[in-house]
Scaffold this motif. Structure first.
Motif, PDB file in Angstrom:
ATOM      1  N   GLN A 154     -11.374  -1.973   1.844  1.00  0.00           N
ATOM      2  CA  GLN A 154     -11.820  -2.316   0.492  1.00  0.00           C
ATOM      3  C   GLN A 154     -11.748  -3.826   0.260  1.00  0.00           C
ATOM      4  O   GLN A 154     -12.689  -4.430  -0.267  1.00  0.00           O
ATOM      5  CB  GLN A 154     -10.965  -1.587  -0.547  1.00  0.00           C
ATOM      6  CG  GLN A 154     -11.202  -0.088  -0.611  1.00  0.00           C
ATOM      7  CD  GLN A 154     -10.234   0.602  -1.554  1.00  0.00           C
ATOM      8  OE1 GLN A 154      -9.140   0.099  -1.824  1.00  0.00           O
ATOM      9  NE2 GLN A 154     -10.635   1.759  -2.070  1.00  0.00           N
ATOM     10  N   SER A 210      -3.612   3.621  -2.264  1.00  0.00           N
ATOM     11  CA  SER A 210      -4.307   3.960  -1.018  1.00  0.00           C
ATOM     12  C   SER A 210      -3.512   3.504   0.202  1.00  0.00           C
ATOM     13  O   SER A 210      -2.620   2.652   0.115  1.00  0.00           O
ATOM     14  CB  SER A 210      -5.694   3.322  -1.001  1.00  0.00           C
ATOM     15  OG  SER A 210      -5.610   1.929  -1.244  1.00  0.00           O
ATOM     16  N   THR A 218       0.831  -1.211   0.000  1.00  0.00           N
ATOM     17  CA  THR A 218       0.000   0.000   0.000  1.00  0.00           C
ATOM     18  C   THR A 218       0.859   1.253   0.000  1.00  0.00           C
ATOM     19  O   THR A 218       2.080   1.203   0.147  1.00  0.00           O
ATOM     20  CB  THR A 218      -0.908   0.006   1.239  1.00  0.00           C
ATOM     21  OG1 THR A 218      -0.089   0.096   2.416  1.00  0.00           O
ATOM     22  CG2 THR A 218      -1.750  -1.261   1.310  1.00  0.00           C
ATOM     23  N   THR A 247      -7.404   1.990   4.503  1.00  0.00           N
ATOM     24  CA  THR A 247      -8.402   2.072   3.426  1.00  0.00           C
ATOM     25  C   THR A 247      -8.378   0.819   2.561  1.00  0.00           C
ATOM     26  O   THR A 247      -9.423   0.263   2.199  1.00  0.00           O
ATOM     27  CB  THR A 247      -8.141   3.312   2.548  1.00  0.00           C
ATOM     28  OG1 THR A 247      -8.189   4.483   3.374  1.00  0.00           O
ATOM     29  CG2 THR A 247      -9.172   3.421   1.431  1.00  0.00           C
ATOM     30  N   THR A 248      -7.177   0.357   2.246  1.00  0.00           N
ATOM     31  CA  THR A 248      -7.044  -0.837   1.411  1.00  0.00           C
ATOM     32  C   THR A 248      -7.659  -2.053   2.095  1.00  0.00           C
ATOM     33  O   THR A 248      -8.377  -2.845   1.469  1.00  0.00           O
ATOM     34  CB  THR A 248      -5.561  -1.106   1.103  1.00  0.00           C
ATOM     35  OG1 THR A 248      -4.989   0.046   0.477  1.00  0.00           O
ATOM     36  CG2 THR A 248      -5.405  -2.313   0.192  1.00  0.00           C
TER      37      THR A 248
END
Length: 709
Positions: A335, A327, A299, A331-332
């Motif tokens: 997701q 990202s 990331t 956040t990753t």
């Protein structure tokens, strides 16, 4: 895949399409889609794929891309969907639900013109709109004329919950009058599968297949995740991208602690500058003391250090995929946690596993045989309207509208011209009509306007009328005055070939509209009378009612003529005629002059046209309701499934059509006159703009049929 060659005399499938729709979120309909597409590809000719609504562009829709690539479909992705989600939301917000359905139908029919068979996959329901989404899919399937294949989510549900869902589904399908191919319960726990199969009653009209869940298919692959988050692939062959991800782990700790948490099938998420985690992951993969991870996701828009990249490159083929995203780690991880499994054409292993599972639990031979035997005869009002428009546009006709200064006529004319359906001539004072068009802000480019009072055609029309009616003691001056009337002028335009058909009656009475046609155009050869029909557009079918507007009390011969003409009218508009001659009595039970008249009309019609499915006398309930028909006329080919209803007199017919129209919300198109040499049609003075558009379109089709070959 099962051996379908065992079918007797294998032939191409009939042109029947399938609509797969999930009843709730996460039903796994893509697995069923794959198996059905595989079946069609083995036996059908040109195959198409269609989605009514997509969330993004067709180039990014995973189902369209997957099916296009795997089956090398010749149609471009742009042809494989109805509209995108933004367009759909705008139409729904503007309360234009029917317009949304028409848009989808138009795109589907365009694809249908290029394909023998189409597999449709409905819009995916979400928890917040599951009921609406499924009912929307039912409406779309009905209007596309597809056989429905609902998919119920079976995972994490008890036997009672699954059975309740099936009962609810059966009730919903009955309410929407859907044509069912089969229902699939997908992802049921393996221990429930046999129990459910033995519990479910055998119902040939509601077949249910149970497909058990497979944990391997319920997990996303590394490739699924890479596609979903648009990750960059630093290393990893196709085999590495196909690895299943059982868990994801965020590695934000020291290496010793990280190694304690590693499990088989992990996707490790870590910042790109954590070279220690990258190195530890590689070492753990090759160590007998640690489980093998599925992949590494870096990331923060950071690649491994050059020295680490050099080390990785020196290992040759990387054992797992290394991905990268811009990202941050948190956040990753959020997701990734939302990503489910998907099918893509590169993952042959998952495709093979999915096909093996579905084909082992769905009798594909039986499904194909059912597909061949279940021919949908459904004609919804939207289908009927669409077909009419396409037929009218195929060979444009010239229609004259005598009531040129009536607002509804002008609004209908605008719609017809914008859709390029017909050529239109309006009759009336040109200055007044132009002013009305301007005041209504209408776009009527290309419309012709003729004022009968000042037209150079007035003398020609007067001479023609005089010659046709002088045996009735009409003098030329009377004829000259009479043809200034818009109804007479318009009728003479049609009679002399200056127009192909006429529609009037929004302002004028029926007599004012059709009397000139009786006097000038007259009946065509073989037609002894002029009668009328209404097209009654119900929610799921279109029926033909006659005569509801012209002949007050027809005798037996006239009633037989009405029935024969109504049957021919129905067939000319792609409605298979099954004619019910209506009376207050069914079969041989009733006595009296009125029912005897209907019996004699049936005898005459059957002797003149033995090719028609025509029966009577019968009551309306026996003609329209299959359950009543089983009791009153059990051996009838018409009772319970009639499409053409012939009423014994005008009083009965007119009241019945209005009662059905008002009580059921049906759209009544008509009256459509039948028996004239050239088409002239009457409007109700309470007609809407839509009524006018539909009547003009039907008149144009009648004109096409009346034109010499």
């Amino acid at each position: 895949m099962p051996d379908l060659s065992a079918l007797p005399n294998p032939e191409p499938l009939i042109a029947q399409d399938i609509y797969i729709a999930g009843t709730d979120e996460g039903s796994g309909k893509s697995l069923i889609m794959l198996a059905v597409m595989e079946m069609l590809s083995g036996f059908a000719g040109h195959i198409g794929f269609f989605r009514p609504i997509i969330q993004t562009s067709p180039a990014k829709d995973d189902m369209i891309q997957f099916i296009s690539h795997r089956y090398a479909l010749p149609c471009p992705p742009e042809a494989m969907y109805g509209c995108n989600a933004d367009e759909a939301r705008e139409l729904l917000a503007a309360e234009q639900y029917d317009e949304l359905l028409k848009l989808i139908l138009a795109k589907y029919r365009a694809l249908k013109a290029r394909c023998e068979h189409i597999l449709c996959v409905g819009t995916a329901p979400r928890r917040d709109n599951a009921a609406f989404a499924f009912e929307f899919n039912l409406d779309v399937a009905n209007n596309l004329g597809c056989l429905l294949m609902p998919v119920i989510q079976g995972s994490h549900r008890t036997q009672e919950q699954i059975l309740h869902s099936l009962v609810s589904l059966k009730h919903t399908l009955h309410e929407h009058d859907c044509e069912l191919l089969a229902t699939v319960v997908n992802g049921a726990s393996p221990e429930l599968t046999d129990t459910l199969r033995h519990t479910l009653p055998h119902d040939p009209e509601f077949p249910v297949y149970i497909v058990p869940g497979d944990p391997a298919l319920e997990k996303p692959s590394v490739g699924d995740i890479a596609w979903a988050i648009d990750a960059k692939v630093f290393s990893g062959e196709n085999g590495a991208m196909g690895r299943e991800v059982s868990h994801y782990k965020v590695a934000a700790m020291l290496v010793p602690d990280f190694l304690d948490y590693v499990e088989a099938g992990d996707l490790i998420i870590t910042p790109g500058d954590r070279s220690d985690i990258v190195m530890a992951s590689l070492m753990a993969y090759h160590s007998k003391n640690y489980p093998q991870i599925a992949g590494l996701l870096l990331t923060g828009h950071q690649e491994p250090a050059p020295q680490v990249r050099k080390l990785i490159d020196g290992l040759g083929e990387t054992p797992f995929a290394v991905l990268g995203v811009d990202s941050d780690t948190f956040t990753t991880a959020m997701q990734v946690s939302q990503i489910g499994p998907r099918l893509h054409s590169q993952n042959e292993r998952k495709i093979a596993k999915a096909l093996g599972l579905v084909e082992a639990n769905i009798n594909m031979v039986g499904l194909r045989l059912r597909l061949s035997s279940k021919v949908s005869g459904k004609i919804t009002p939207l289908m009927f309207e669409y077909d009419l428009l396409q037929r009218a546009k195929a060979k444009k006709q010239h229609i004259v509208l005598p009531e040129g200064n009536e607002e509804r006529i002008l609004r209908a004319a605008e719609i017809l011209l914008l859709r390029d359906v017909v050529k239109i001539t309006l009759l009336g004072n040109e200055a007044e009509i132009r002013q009305k068009i301007q005041s209504l802000s209408l776009k009527l480019d290309g419309v012709d306007i003729i004022d009968p009072m000042t037209s150079e055609l007035r003398r020609l029309y007067a001479e023609t009328y005089y010659e046709a009616r002088k045996h009735k003691c009409i003098v030329f001056d009377t004829a000259y005055d009479l043809v200034a009337d818009v109804s007479y002028f318009g009728t003479l335009m049609v009679h002399l070939g200056h127009a192909d058909g006429m529609v009037s009656g929004a302002v004028h009475s029926t007599q004012h509209t059709i009397r000139p046609a009786f006097e000038i155009i007259k009946t065509k050869p073989g037609a002894s009378i002029v009668s009328s029909v209404f097209f009654m557009c119900l929610e799921d079918r279109v029926l033909v009612y006659g005569d509801c507007a012209v002949i007050p009390n027809p005798n037996a011969q006239q009633l037989a003529d009405i029935a024969i003409n109504a049957a021919d009218t129905a067939r000319s508009f792609n409605i298979e005629p099954r004619v019910a001659m209506l009376s207050y009595s069914t079969g041989e039970s009733g006595k009296g002059e009125a029912v005897d008249k209907v019996r004699e009309a049936v005898r005459i019609a059957q002797s003149l046209r033995p090719d028609l499915l025509l029966e009577g006398p019968m009551q309306y309930d026996a003609a329209v309701d299959a359950s009543v028909a089983k009791t009153k006329l059990p051996d009838s080919q018409v009772a319970g499934k009639a499409t053409v209803f012939v009423f014994p007199d005008l009083n009965t017919g007119n009241n019945t059509y209005k009662a059905v129209q008002r009580s059921s919300g049906a759209i009544a198109i008509g009256p459509i006159l039948q028996g004239l040499n050239k088409p002239v049609n009457d409007l109700s003075r309470g007609c809407t703009v839509t009524d006018i558009v539909n009547t003009v379109v039907i008149t144009a089709i009648q004109a096409q049929q009346a034109a010499p070959a």
